[in-house]
Design a protein around this motif. Structure first.
Motif, mmCIF file in Angstrom:
data_model
loop_
_atom_site.group_PDB
_atom_site.id
_atom_site.type_symbol
_atom_site.label_atom_id
_atom_site.label_comp_id
_atom_site.label_asym_id
_atom_site.label_seq_id
_atom_site.Cartn_x
_atom_site.Cartn_y
_atom_site.Cartn_z
ATOM 1 N N SER A 167 45.438 37.353 33.474
ATOM 2 C CA SER A 167 44.544 36.487 32.694
ATOM 3 C C SER A 167 43.547 37.256 31.847
ATOM 4 C CB SER A 167 43.781 35.545 33.632
ATOM 5 O OG SER A 167 42.971 36.278 34.521
ATOM 6 N N GLY A 168 43.222 38.475 32.259
ATOM 7 C CA GLY A 168 42.283 39.294 31.488
ATOM 8 C C GLY A 168 40.827 38.968 31.755
ATOM 9 N N GLY A 169 40.568 38.075 32.706
ATOM 10 C CA GLY A 169 39.187 37.688 32.985
ATOM 11 C C GLY A 169 38.434 38.687 33.834
ATOM 12 N N VAL A 170 39.173 39.533 34.569
ATOM 13 C CA VAL A 170 38.543 40.504 35.472
ATOM 14 C C VAL A 170 38.947 41.908 35.056
ATOM 15 C CG1 VAL A 170 38.257 41.209 37.871
ATOM 16 C CG2 VAL A 170 38.718 38.825 37.326
ATOM 17 N N GLU A 171 37.984 42.810 34.968
ATOM 18 C CA GLU A 171 38.259 44.189 34.551
ATOM 19 C C GLU A 171 38.146 45.151 35.710
ATOM 20 O OE1 GLU A 171 35.450 44.497 31.048
ATOM 21 O OE2 GLU A 171 37.065 45.822 30.422
ATOM 22 N N GLY A 172 38.996 46.178 35.680
ATOM 23 C CA GLY A 172 38.851 47.346 36.540
ATOM 24 C C GLY A 172 38.632 47.068 38.005
ATOM 25 N N ILE A 173 37.535 47.610 38.529
ATOM 26 C CA ILE A 173 37.302 47.634 39.963
ATOM 27 C C ILE A 173 37.176 46.236 40.557
ATOM 28 C CG2 ILE A 173 34.770 47.822 39.817
ATOM 29 C CD1 ILE A 173 37.128 49.649 42.286
ATOM 30 N N GLN A 174 36.665 45.272 39.771
ATOM 31 C CA GLN A 174 36.531 43.910 40.302
ATOM 32 C C GLN A 174 37.875 43.308 40.678
ATOM 33 O OE1 GLN A 174 34.802 44.790 37.462
ATOM 34 N NE2 GLN A 174 32.695 44.061 37.643
ATOM 35 N N LEU A 175 38.934 43.670 39.928
ATOM 36 C CA LEU A 175 40.278 43.183 40.242
ATOM 37 C C LEU A 175 40.730 43.714 41.606
ATOM 38 C CD1 LEU A 175 42.903 41.730 39.529
ATOM 39 C CD2 LEU A 175 43.605 43.734 38.207
ATOM 40 N N THR A 176 40.490 44.998 41.864
ATOM 41 C CA THR A 176 40.836 45.587 43.167
ATOM 42 C C THR A 176 40.028 44.922 44.280
ATOM 43 O OG1 THR A 176 41.212 47.695 42.041
ATOM 44 C CG2 THR A 176 41.079 47.761 44.432
ATOM 45 N N GLN A 177 38.744 44.673 44.039
ATOM 46 C CA GLN A 177 37.900 44.036 45.042
ATOM 47 C C GLN A 177 38.384 42.631 45.378
ATOM 48 O OE1 GLN A 177 34.136 45.032 42.888
ATOM 49 N NE2 GLN A 177 33.371 45.568 44.913
ATOM 50 N N ARG A 178 38.716 41.865 44.346
ATOM 51 C CA ARG A 178 39.158 40.486 44.575
ATOM 52 C C ARG A 178 40.528 40.442 45.250
ATOM 53 N NH1 ARG A 178 36.766 37.281 39.206
ATOM 54 N NH2 ARG A 178 34.665 38.154 39.456
ATOM 55 N N ALA A 179 41.381 41.423 44.915
ATOM 56 C CA ALA A 179 42.703 41.489 45.539
ATOM 57 C C ALA A 179 42.578 41.746 47.043
ATOM 58 C CB ALA A 179 43.539 42.586 44.880
ATOM 59 N N LEU A 180 41.703 42.681 47.422
ATOM 60 C CA LEU A 180 41.519 42.982 48.841
ATOM 61 C C LEU A 180 40.841 41.824 49.561
ATOM 62 C CD1 LEU A 180 41.905 45.032 51.096
ATOM 63 C CD2 LEU A 180 39.682 46.015 50.521
ATOM 64 N N SER A 181 39.858 41.208 48.917
ATOM 65 C CA SER A 181 39.152 40.068 49.518
ATOM 66 C C SER A 181 40.093 38.900 49.774
ATOM 67 C CB SER A 181 37.996 39.617 48.616
ATOM 68 O OG SER A 181 37.031 40.631 48.516
ATOM 69 N N ALA A 182 41.084 38.728 48.889
ATOM 70 C CA ALA A 182 42.062 37.646 49.063
ATOM 71 C C ALA A 182 42.897 37.851 50.326
ATOM 72 C CB ALA A 182 42.984 37.581 47.845
ATOM 73 N N GLN A 183 42.987 39.110 50.780
ATOM 74 C CA GLN A 183 43.788 39.440 51.964
ATOM 75 C C GLN A 183 42.963 39.462 53.252
ATOM 76 O OE1 GLN A 183 47.236 40.324 52.077
ATOM 77 N NE2 GLN A 183 47.312 39.525 50.004
ATOM 78 N N VAL A 184 41.754 39.981 53.169
ATOM 79 C CA VAL A 184 40.989 40.218 54.405
ATOM 80 C C VAL A 184 39.671 39.449 54.467
ATOM 81 C CG1 VAL A 184 41.995 42.516 54.683
ATOM 82 C CG2 VAL A 184 39.830 42.271 53.452
ATOM 83 N N GLY A 185 39.352 38.701 53.432
ATOM 84 C CA GLY A 185 38.091 37.972 53.420
ATOM 85 C C GLY A 185 37.009 38.703 52.647
ATOM 86 N N SER A 186 35.808 38.189 52.697
ATOM 87 C CA SER A 186 34.722 38.691 51.851
ATOM 88 C C SER A 186 34.336 40.132 52.139
ATOM 89 C CB SER A 186 33.485 37.790 52.007
ATOM 90 O OG SER A 186 33.082 37.768 53.364
ATOM 91 N N TRP A 187 34.631 40.637 53.357
ATOM 92 C CA TRP A 187 34.260 42.024 53.647
ATOM 93 C C TRP A 187 35.067 43.013 52.801
ATOM 94 C CZ3 TRP A 187 37.547 45.824 55.303
ATOM 95 C CH2 TRP A 187 38.741 45.443 55.912
#
Length: 467
Positions: free
Chosen positions: A326-346
């Motif tokens: 989608s292009g809405g998230v850049e760089g490190i935020q994409l990695t953060q959101r990907a991991l959060s989707a798997q393990v939760g907010s931590w």
């Protein structure tokens, strides 16, 4: 600002598309063939040497082979592994990962050659430590002082200043995403810590890297393995997706295949630095009995960086189901959101801490590369002092800069650096081939720890060490 960014992007596309990709792939293949694929033949030896480097106590005033490995890995393992991979996937799709693997496999031969040359042509500094790198082998091996001066200027600007702005930028973005921390607060704290470490000199840099690098790498790999295990059934289709996108008919007919290769090679080189001329500056500092030893250890650093840590990030993102198109998230935020989707907010917090350690270790590693090359340019200590002040300033300003311009500017300087160094290692490669032959012959004779001397290679000139 947008107009300036557009000019930088256009120049980058020309530089990488028509010059650098061809040079990197062609030279990587040439050096692989000439060394009989040393990067694969000596994998067992690489781990043995690294283990010896951990176990052996280095002499007072010297840097161990393991510490030198950690300094270079500290520089390699940074934002390129977490933010850079996310950028590559968002811009080029999963196929970009395949081309990152290719550039690591071929480029590791270039890394072996440049680090071996750095050891051969190293010098002893007044404090007893070794120093060296591309500038030194350009001056001594090629008798081209001007080439060494040009390289020293490029690496000091790119690593000490521009790349450190990239690292600081990513730390700020990750902390804002995880904790909603104000950018200025991060900039001030990060600048103060950087100031403390870099004014401690190369030994403090080595000790910081020696502690941070193994801890952060193991923690990140374990989390990635956990993600892969809980998504094990999706793994085959994810791997298939990477290969389909790398060679896909759809990408070829759509005219995007070249773009995928370009993005993969660019982000791969930014991450593993193979052939760029940065790691040899760290390789030269090690106290070893044979130059090939450090060449092999640095080759292992390329594999650790790209084939392991970059792949971890790629699988975290691709297995998460997060929309990266989608292009809405850049760089490190994409990695953060990907991991959060798997393990939760931590997951957000974990990535923020990881990127702090990854990127900060890169800042101190990058700083050292600049210091080493300023020492090549001048012996006057005031220039080192001024350089340290500029590094801190770039860390501070990088925290507040726009991410796209910082990354694109990094690509320009990285490209120029790589071109100068690739030409040098091609011209001097026969010296490294001869050193590898000497090492191999000694090993065949049953010598566990081969020893190198000046006269081990016939006609070797301008060598200040290896008596």
């Amino acid at each position: 600002m947008d107009a300036l960014n557009s000019i930088i992007i256009s120049f980058n596309d020309f530089l990488w598309t028509y010059i650098l990709i061809a040079m990197l792939l062609a030279l990587g293949l040439y050096l692989s063939i000439k060394t009989n694929f040393v990067q694969f033949r000596y994998i067992k030896e690489m781990f043995r040497l690294l283990g010896d480097g951990i176990g052996n106590k280095n002499k007072k005033g010297s840097i161990s082979s393991f510490q030198a490995f950690c300094i270079s890995t500290a520089s390699r393992v940074g934002t390129g592994n977490l933010a850079g991979i996310a950028i590559a996937i968002a811009a080029g799709g999963p196929g970009a990962i395949f081309w990152m693997w290719i550039i690591a496999l071929l480029g590791s031969a270039s890394s072996f050659i440049e680090s071996t040359l750095a050891q051969i042509y190293k010098e002893k500094d007044i404090d007893g430590t070794f120093k060296g790198g591309p500038a030194y082998y350009m001056e001594k091996g090629l008798n081209k002082k001007w080439m060494g001066v040009l390289f020293s200027i490029l690496i000091t600007i790119s690593f000490g200043l521009v790349f450190n702005a990239v690292q600081a930028n990513t730390i700020t973005a990750s902390f804002h995403e995880a904790f909603n921390v104000n950018e200025i607060v991060v900039a001030i704290i990060l600048s103060i810590i950087t100031l403390f470490v870099i004014f401690g000199g190369v030994h403090r840099v080595a000790k910081v890297s020696e502690v941070i690098v193994p801890v952060m790498a193991v923690a990140y790999i374990l989390v990635a393995l956990f993600i892969i295990l809980i998504n094990f059934t999706k793994l085959p289709e994810t791997i298939a997706l990477i290969f389909e996108n790398a060679f896909g008919f759809k990408q070829f007919t759509g005219g995007t295949l070249g773009g995928i290769i370009l993005i993969g090679v660019k982000r791969g080189l930014f991450s593993n630095e193979a052939g760029m001329g940065s790691a040899p500056n760290a390789a030269a500092t090690a106290s070893v009995s044979h130059p090939v030893k450090q060449g092999l250890i640095q080759t292992l650093g390329v594999f650790t960086d790209t084939l392991i840590i970059c792949s971890c990030t790629a699988f975290i993102i691709l297995l998460s189901g997060v929309d990266y198109t989608s292009g809405g998230v850049e760089g490190i935020q994409l990695t953060q959101r990907a991991l959060s989707a798997q393990v939760g907010s931590w997951g957000n917090i974990f990535i923020a801490i990881c990127i702090l350690l990854f990127a900060f270790s890169s800042i101190v590693g990058n700083y050292y590369y600049g210091e080493s090359n300023i020492s090549f340019l001048t012996s006057k200590k005031r220039y080192i002092f001024l350089y340290r002040i500029f590094v801190v300033f770039m860390v501070f300003s990088g925290c507040l800069a726009k991410v796209s311009i910082v990354w694109n500017l990094a690509d320009v300087f990285m490209g120029f650096m790589a071109i100068v160094n690739l030409i040098a290692i091609f011209l001097l490669s026969k010296i490294a081939f001869a050193a590898l032959k000497d090492y191999t012959e000694q090993k065949k004779k049953g010598i566990k720890d081969p020893i190198f001397k000046k006269d081990s290679i016939e006609g070797l000139e301008n060598i200040s060490e290896w008596e």
